[in-house]
Design an enzyme around this catalytic site. Structure first.
Site, PDB file in Angstrom:
ATOM      1  N   THR A 173      14.665  -6.328   8.915  1.00 44.83           N
ATOM      2  CA  THR A 173      13.964  -5.361   9.783  1.00 44.83           C
ATOM      3  C   THR A 173      13.966  -5.962  11.097  1.00 44.83           C
ATOM      4  O   THR A 173      13.138  -6.775  11.422  1.00 44.83           O
ATOM      5  CB  THR A 173      12.518  -5.193   9.499  1.00 44.83           C
ATOM      6  OG1 THR A 173      12.451  -4.620   8.249  1.00 44.83           O
ATOM      7  CG2 THR A 173      11.886  -4.254  10.507  1.00 44.83           C
ATOM      8  N   LYS A 183      15.247  -9.483  17.205  1.00 45.71           N
ATOM      9  CA  LYS A 183      13.826  -9.601  16.873  1.00 45.71           C
ATOM     10  C   LYS A 183      13.710  -9.414  15.373  1.00 45.71           C
ATOM     11  O   LYS A 183      14.524  -8.717  14.754  1.00 45.71           O
ATOM     12  CB  LYS A 183      12.957  -8.609  17.644  1.00 45.71           C
ATOM     13  CG  LYS A 183      13.244  -7.165  17.452  1.00 45.71           C
ATOM     14  CD  LYS A 183      12.589  -6.521  16.250  1.00 45.71           C
ATOM     15  CE  LYS A 183      11.136  -6.864  16.157  1.00 45.71           C
ATOM     16  NZ  LYS A 183      10.573  -6.248  14.915  1.00 45.71           N
TER      17      LYS A 183
END
Lengths: 400, 400
Positions: free
Chosen positions: B191, B180
């Site tokens: 991130t 993700k």
């Protein structure tokens, strides 16, 4: 130091300014050429971009400044004359020659600055007509300063000016300036032109020292988008006309340092406040760092965090993004020693969320972010603005 | 290496996955808990954020990996459990204990990962219910992988998966993964959470070596917004079930390296392509640098230029912003040796604009930017996406 309301580059004695619109900006009637002329020889100093692709005008000035005899600064907006090779060099020389001819000085006594699109040759026929017209309009009235301030703008939404009055041993002197900013505003000079005039008497070498110090604390402590341009230029000219004498470590140094810092600090904040699409000023103040350099790196990481700048735009007290940016700044940080304030509200104390709500301060026009690293006495402040959809719109649609 | 269409973390033998929605995300029915379980002990390795404020789960995993006996990875989205102090540590431990109890292993054999908002304590009652439910749904069907892929998403608009099949000495093996991304995507790990499974037999120490190498060329070569998060995590588990043996410098190393690189490279591109508000993929390829590190710095400066990313969004062939970013990258560059292509169009050759129009390539779905510094043989590629108004909207409105 007294602030002069409506002060400008013409607040100091010995200068005139003029502007013209010659069609470089392609908007009918918009001013795009400015001249700042000193009535006699001025000492001059400059600081410039560190970008490897420094524009032709930057290289021209770098070779000549500091110098004890500078008479004029010629500026155009709408075209940066950067990445234009030998033709760019020739165009700068031609600009200086024409201004020298008009002003009655040597080409080496003319500084040149450009801002605008990169990679397009200057339309020299237009620029020459513009310089002649700007010269014919030279004057020392407030309107002349205002016209010059407008002529150097690109995506700026308003002109920028600041001036102060001070005195050395009872002899009054003045420092005034103008700047343009908006986009490509980042470390090592904002993408930015700044022109400062003063009527103190000071050697070019000392003037350079004062300018470098002041730039370090002002123009080099702001960021709009982290992009450091090819054309960043700050030039200061000193006419000597006030009779107030200044030397780097001698009498008057402190007074002049304060006055120059006040003007350049004001210009720097005006640039940030008018950043492309900006709706707010963000002041990131770091203290308790191991040293000043670490403090500056942490402050800059927070000031350049796209995520925090978006949160500021949305009035969202998302302090997690501040802490995250501190954490990736590259400076070793102890979470358990770190405290963060947004305005008066402590949101993070010694590594833990306080749970206090900083929504109020996020709605203010200016958002002060205070960071204490609890590791030493190093401190630094960086100013930036928020990141809005309008920034993207402006820069997606900028014409090439 | 053969790509497996519709492949996933369940393409490798020995794994099951399950997901549940327990209300951490606050959207009725949205999945926010995922479990990936190995039927027997797997060797496991991880690479993590370098952020000083690493989340509790990152610290938990770091202390345990690499390890030869890992049985499960527990993931929640919607809450990062970062900057949550001792309570955050306790919550990670409790998560691992519960999963260990459910799975029949020791807490030290459970990895944990979280993504979402920073600075809020995990709602443990909900998370525990979610973990129990996810465990009850564990399965090895395609739908189970899809559910897990969805459960780890935050602002991602689509799930991400990749898998390949290869063979070592005729023994087939598999590598599959999910990730993700979306925001806070930057150097030193996007991130980002990435989970990779494989059925090769490999020691944990060697697995760590393979993972680090692959991450360096894939997950560490992308950028969405330059923000490097508190929670970045990539974990790979190897079940050994294929019977194909791999060691770092021995047999099978090359085959496994290729397969792992293919899966992680695909995941990295999927993350960039789905960056917050992204409409395009930008590939910045630098060659002719003095060394690979210089090439990487130049590529990253261009990939993180807000101005160029806005231009890409607006289909504007504003190569001046590329050159400007090269110039401020901090790498010494000779303008007269520098050449820039946008797609097949050379826009800047040896320091001079060519005048050729690159509007066509700027309209493409993927924009390749080629930069030759003419200084050596160092090369690097960084992938990024464009910067749109939607990025700002998403991040101004993200709820705290």
């Amino acid at each position: 130091v007294d602030v002069i309301l409506d002060g400008s580059i013409l607040s100091a004695a010995g200068f005139r300014a003029g502007a013209a619109g010659c069609g470089i900006k392609k908007v009918e009637g918009e001013l795009d050429v400015a001249l700042i002329v000193c009535d006699g020889p001025a000492s001059g100093a400059g600081v410039f971009t560190t970008n490897s692709f420094a524009a032709a005008a930057v290289r021209w000035n770098r070779e000549r400044l500091p110098a004890d005899q500078i008479r004029a600064i010629a500026v155009n907006s709408g075209n940066a004359n950067a990445c234009t090779g030998e033709r760019g060099e020739r165009d700068v020389r031609r600009t200086a020659e024409l201004v020298a001819e008009l002003t009655g000085c040597a080409p080496d006594e003319v500084c040149v600055a450009s801002t605008g699109i990169i990679g397009h040759p200057l339309p020299m026929d237009r620029l020459e007509a513009g310089l002649r017209e700007a010269h014919s309009r030279l004057g020392a009235a407030e309107a002349d300063a205002r016209a010059a301030e407008r002529a150097i703008m690109t995506t700026d939404t308003r002109p920028k000016a600041a001036a102060v009055r001070s005195a050395i041993d009872g002899v009054p002197f003045h420092v005034g300036g103008t700047a343009k900013g908006a986009g490509m505003i980042a470390p090592h000079m904002a993408t930015m032109l700044a022109f400062v005039t003063t009527d103190v008497q000071v050697s070019a070498a000392d003037l350079r020292t004062f300018l470098s110090e002041a730039a370090e604390d002002t123009l080099n402590r702001i960021s709009v988008d982290g992009d450091s341009s090819t054309n960043d230029t700050a030039i200061v000219l000193a006419s000597g006309r006030s009779g107030a004498r200044v030397s780097a470590d001698g009498p008057g140094a402190e007074e002049f340092r304060c006055a120059l810092g006040a003007v350049m600090g004001s210009l720097a904040l005006q640039i940030v406040r008018d950043g492309e699409g900006a709706t707010k000023l963000i002041e990131v103040r770091v203290e308790g760092a191991a040293d000043a350099e670490s403090a500056h790196r942490v402050a800059r990481a927070v000031a350049e965090s796209q995520l925090f700048k978006c949160a500021a735009y949305g009035n969202d007290p998302n302090w997690g993004r501040i802490v995250c940016a501190i954490g990736y700044s590259g400076v070793p940080v102890q979470p358990e020693n770190t405290t963060v304030h947004i305005g008066p509200v402590c949101v993070f104390r010694r590594g833990m969320p306080t749970g206090d709500d900083a929504t109020g301060p996020m709605h203010e026009d200016t958002i002060p972010v205070g960071i204490d690293l609890g590791a030493g006495s190093g401190r630094a402040t960086v100013h930036t603005c928020d990141l809005s959809e309008e920034y993207v719109q402006i820069n997606a649609e900028y014409p090439t």
